[in-house]
Write an enzyme that holds these catalytic residues in place. Structure first.
Site, short mmCIF file in Angstrom:
data_model
loop_
_atom_site.label_atom_id
_atom_site.label_comp_id
_atom_site.label_asym_id
_atom_site.label_seq_id
_atom_site.Cartn_x
_atom_site.Cartn_y
_atom_site.Cartn_z
CE1 TYR A 1 -7.15 8.90 2.14
CE2 TYR A 1 -5.87 9.63 4.02
CZ TYR A 1 -5.98 8.86 2.89
OH TYR A 1 -4.94 8.07 2.51
NE ARG B 1 0.77 16.40 -0.94
CZ ARG B 1 1.86 17.15 -1.16
NH1 ARG B 1 1.82 18.46 -0.95
NH2 ARG B 1 2.96 16.59 -1.61
NE ARG C 1 -3.95 -6.82 10.18
CZ ARG C 1 -3.91 -6.58 8.88
NH1 ARG C 1 -2.95 -7.10 8.13
NH2 ARG C 1 -4.84 -5.85 8.32
N1 UDP Z 1 2.00 5.40 5.25
C1 UDP Z 1 3.35 5.32 5.47
N2 UDP Z 1 4.08 4.35 4.85
C2 UDP Z 1 3.52 3.48 4.00
C3 UDP Z 1 2.12 3.54 3.76
C4 UDP Z 1 1.39 4.52 4.40
O1 UDP Z 1 3.91 6.11 6.22
O2 UDP Z 1 4.24 2.65 3.43
C5 UDP Z 1 1.22 6.46 5.91
C6 UDP Z 1 1.12 7.69 5.02
O3 UDP Z 1 1.14 8.85 5.83
C7 UDP Z 1 -0.23 7.52 4.37
C8 UDP Z 1 -1.04 6.90 5.50
O4 UDP Z 1 -0.11 6.04 6.16
O5 UDP Z 1 -0.77 8.73 3.94
C9 UDP Z 1 -2.28 6.17 5.08
O6 UDP Z 1 -1.93 5.18 4.15
P1 UDP Z 1 -2.97 4.56 3.11
O7 UDP Z 1 -2.31 3.41 2.49
O8 UDP Z 1 -4.26 4.39 3.79
O9 UDP Z 1 -3.09 5.71 2.02
P2 UDP Z 1 -3.87 5.66 0.61
O10 UDP Z 1 -3.86 4.23 0.14
O11 UDP Z 1 -5.23 6.20 0.86
O12 UDP Z 1 -3.05 6.56 -0.24
#
Ligand code: UDP
Length: 392
Positions: free
Chosen positions: A348, A249, A177
């Protein structure tokens, strides 16, 4: 009255069970192999502190579908909640998702939105036209420095492989953003149920036409005794992994408890590769309307799921997709069984998507009620090998 079996009491199974019981002429038998309802959205009060725990990690409800939002409100009161995550990086603690505050603080600037946009775009790697993987996607849009500090380490830990081996689509879940909006989600509605998700599932299933068999796994040999079966366990698990294992995972949570406030925020991501865990969640902050003197937090480690582990994230690399196609073909030849939810369809999916898909699936079934052979084989979008015949 025809009898339908639903395997699994997560949102996929519970919403479908409720809708078919309420609006159809069916008796529903729900089989839940765990000793609680709600699947991975399960919440329970911690016996020692009274804090509401998200037993399988943070679940923050958010959706842009008004019908889904209104639907869940019928089964529980939601507290207003906005997910604001902090990122712990090698260069300091910053606001996530990357926003104007992150950019200004990380680079020591005072950009306005358009300056920041121009600056970040100048950091992007212009030689990448069509990003082929997660790493290329990140390098193209934010450049190496932001990629290495915010994405590389976290992603490598979360998925257990180099981001260059992962699909670009995973990064597309995270917005960038150019204003100060630090809401993790870009959806219209957001909140957390005050009494937790499991109470909502209990209400969904508290219906005279629904019987719940807790602590009871659904047995494939029982399919013949039902009009139809909806299975929300893993697709490969249903077939006893006969073609091999689809990769998922899994997560390991290490609990900590103390007096006071441990980290000052519900979720802190640890983006640095040098820290072995991905994030820490302090659960009382998911319920800001409650007050607790003590606090409980969970340090979250990610690992490849092995036999017996709880499944969390489908990996869906190209070898998984090839195996998935073979399982889809197997599923097509399995009469009277449909597969639903994150594990049944190996996607997912967030809670709100699963709920939306179960509502849509129930509507479809009720329209096709005399023709169970035409009921969808999978909830949601068609899977890779789904036959044209079925779509027709
Ligand atoms: N991700 C990242 N850094 C962060 C948060 C997320 O690189 O601090 C990447 C990571 O590959 C992750 C993806 O973005 O799997 C999607 O994040 P999300 O928060 O949607 O994952 P969830 O909450 O479903 O675990």
């Amino acid at each position: 009255m025809k009898s339908i079996a639903i395997a699994g009491s997560g949102f996929a199974g519970a919403v479908l069970a409720h809708e078919l019981a309420q609006n159809g002429d069916y008796k529903i038998e729900v089989f839940e192999e765990r000793n609680h309802l709600g699947g991975n959205a399960h919440t329970e009060r911690d016996p020692s502190t009274g804090i509401l725990l998200h037993a399988y990690g943070p679940h923050i409800f958010n959706t842009s579908r008004e019908d889904v939002w209104n639907y869940v409100q019928k089964f529980g009161r939601f507290g207003a909640y906005t997910n604001r995550v902090k990122a712990h990086t090698a260069r300091g603690v910053f606001s996530l998702p990357i926003n104007l505050l992150t950019i200004n603080q990380f680079f020591g600037k005072q950009f306005n939105p358009s300056e920041a946009q121009q600056f970040v775009s100048s950091l992007g790697d212009r030689s990448i036209v069509t990003p082929q993987n997660f790493e290329e996607q990140a390098l193209k849009f934010v450049g190496r420095e932001l990629y290495e500090n915010f994405f590389y380490g976290y992603t490598k830990k979360q998925w257990g492989m180099e981001p260059s081996q992962l699909p670009a689509s995973i990064l597309q879940r995270l917005p960038i953003r150019f204003n100060y909006d630090d809401n993790y989600y870009a959806t219209r509605f957001q909140g957390i149920p005050i009494e937790g998700y499991t109470k909502i599932v209990e209400k969904l299933l508290a219906h005279p036409r629904i019987r719940v068999h807790g602590g009871t796994a659904f047995a494939r040999t029982d399919v013949s005794s039902f009009h139809h079966v909806f299975y929300s366990g893993s697709l490969d698990g249903y077939f006893n992994h006969q073609l091999g294992r689809l990769n998922y995972r899994s997560l390991v949570f290490v609990r900590g408890e103390a007096e006071g406030d441990f980290q000052g925020n519900p979720v802190v991501n640890y983006c640095d590769s040098s820290v072995p865990f991905t994030r820490r969640s302090e659960h009382k902050h998911f319920a800001p309307w409650e007050s607790h003197d003590r606090t409980v937090w969970f340090t979250e480690y990610s690992k490849l799921a092995e036999s017996g582990d709880t499944l969390y994230y489908p990996i869906r690399l190209s070898n998984d997709k090839a195996l998935l196609r073979s399982y889809v073909a197997l599923a097509e030849s399995e009469p009277k069984v449909s597969f639903i939810g994150r594990l049944g369809t190996y996607r997912y999916l967030d809670m709100h998507v699963v709920i939306g898909e179960s509502l849509d699936l129930a509507a479809r079934i009720l329209t096709l009620k005399g023709q169970p052979h035409l009921w969808p084989k999978f909830s949601g979008e068609p899977l890779p090998a789904e036959t044209k015949a079925r779509a027709a």
